[in-house]
Design an enzyme around this catalytic site. Structure first.
Site, PDB file in Angstrom:
ATOM      1  N   ASP A  25       0.878   3.789  -2.974  1.00 37.00           N
ATOM      2  CA  ASP A  25       0.273   5.101  -2.908  1.00 37.00           C
ATOM      3  C   ASP A  25       1.373   5.906  -3.682  1.00 37.00           C
ATOM      4  OD1 ASP A  25      -1.025   7.514  -1.377  1.00 37.00           O
ATOM      5  OD2 ASP A  25       1.312   7.733  -0.683  1.00 37.00           O
ATOM      6  N   GLU A  53      -4.516   0.916  -3.509  1.00 42.58           N
ATOM      7  CA  GLU A  53      -3.206   1.164  -3.220  1.00 42.58           C
ATOM      8  C   GLU A  53      -2.393  -0.101  -3.114  1.00 42.58           C
ATOM      9  OE1 GLU A  53      -3.226   5.834  -1.439  1.00 42.58           O
ATOM     10  OE2 GLU A  53      -3.092   4.037  -0.033  1.00 42.58           O
ATOM     11  N   GLU A 108       0.866  -1.313   0.027  1.00 42.25           N
ATOM     12  CA  GLU A 108      -0.022   0.036   0.138  1.00 42.25           C
ATOM     13  C   GLU A 108       1.144   1.199  -0.076  1.00 42.25           C
ATOM     14  OE1 GLU A 108      -2.582   2.413   3.247  1.00 42.25           O
ATOM     15  OE2 GLU A 108      -2.554   0.316   3.412  1.00 42.25           O
TER      16      GLU A 108
END
Length: 168
Positions: A56, A128, A52
Site C-alpha cells: 500500500d 497490494e 499488503e
C-alpha cells in the site's frame, strides 16, 4: 528475508511462474510471491497481510510521484484526490480482476464457498500484497516499474480525462 519455498507444491510453483511471465518479472524468492497470495483465512501466521501493508505504501508513493511529475501545476489537494482514485479498492480490484490476480489467491474452503475469490476487497488486497512482495524481493525501481504497469491506464485516465472522484 527469505520465505519458505520448500512447502510450495509443483503445481503452485508453475502457476506462480506463469504469473511472473505475464508481467515480465522474476522473483528471486518465489516464496514471497506465494505468501502475497495467501489470504488470512488460510493461515493466521503466514499470509499476505504484512506485505499488503507495505505494498500500500509503495503503491501510494509511486502514484504520488507519477502524478507530481505529470501535473506540475496542480495543487496538492487535487493531487491527493486523484491519488485516492487510483489507489482505492474499486480501482485495485478492477486491476486485480483484469490481470487475473483472483485466480492465484489461496483461500480457506469456507472463504471459497462464500465467494471470496470474487470479493473486491480480497482481490484489491492481493494486488497490494504482491506489490509489497516484489518491493522486498527486488527493490524500489523494479517495484515502481511493476506498479506503473498495473496503474498507468488509471493515472492516464485521471490526468487526461479528469475522471476522478473525492474518495476521502
Amino acid at each position: 528475508m527469505r520465505s519458505e519455498t520448500s512447502s510450495i507444491g509443483e503445481k503452485r510453483l508453475l502457476e506462480l511462474k506463469r504469473f511472473q511471465k505475464k508481467f515480465f518479472i522474476c522473483f528471486n524468492d518465489i516464496g514471497l510471491l506465494n505468501q502475497a497470495f495467501i489470504h488470512s483465512s488460510c493461515s493466521s501466521t503466514v499470509n499476505g497481510e504484512r506485505l499488503e501493508f507495505l505494498g500500500d505504501a509503495v503503491l501510494g508513493l509511486v502514484v504520488c510521484e507519477e502524478l507530481y511529475k505529470r501535473l506540475t501545476r496542480e495543487h496538492e489537494g487535487v493531487l491527493a484526490k486523484m491519488k485516492a482514485f487510483v489507489v482505492c479498492e474499486e480501482t485495485l480490484s478492477k486491476i486485480g480482476f483484469h490481470f487475473g490476480f483472483d485466480r492465484y489467491i489461496s483461500l480457506s474452503k469456507g472463504e471459497e464457498k462464500t465467494g471470496g475469490r470474487k470479493k473486491r476487497a480480497i482481490v484489491a488486497d492481493s494486488v497490494e500484497a504482491v506489490i509489497g512482495a516484489y518491493y522486498i524481493d527486488s527493490g524500489f525501481e523494479k517495484a515502481r516499474d511493476f506498479v506503473l504497469c498495473l496503474v498507468s491506464p488509471f493515472i492516464s485516465s485521471v490526468v487526461e480525462n479528469e475522471v476522478w472522484y473525492d474518495y476521502k
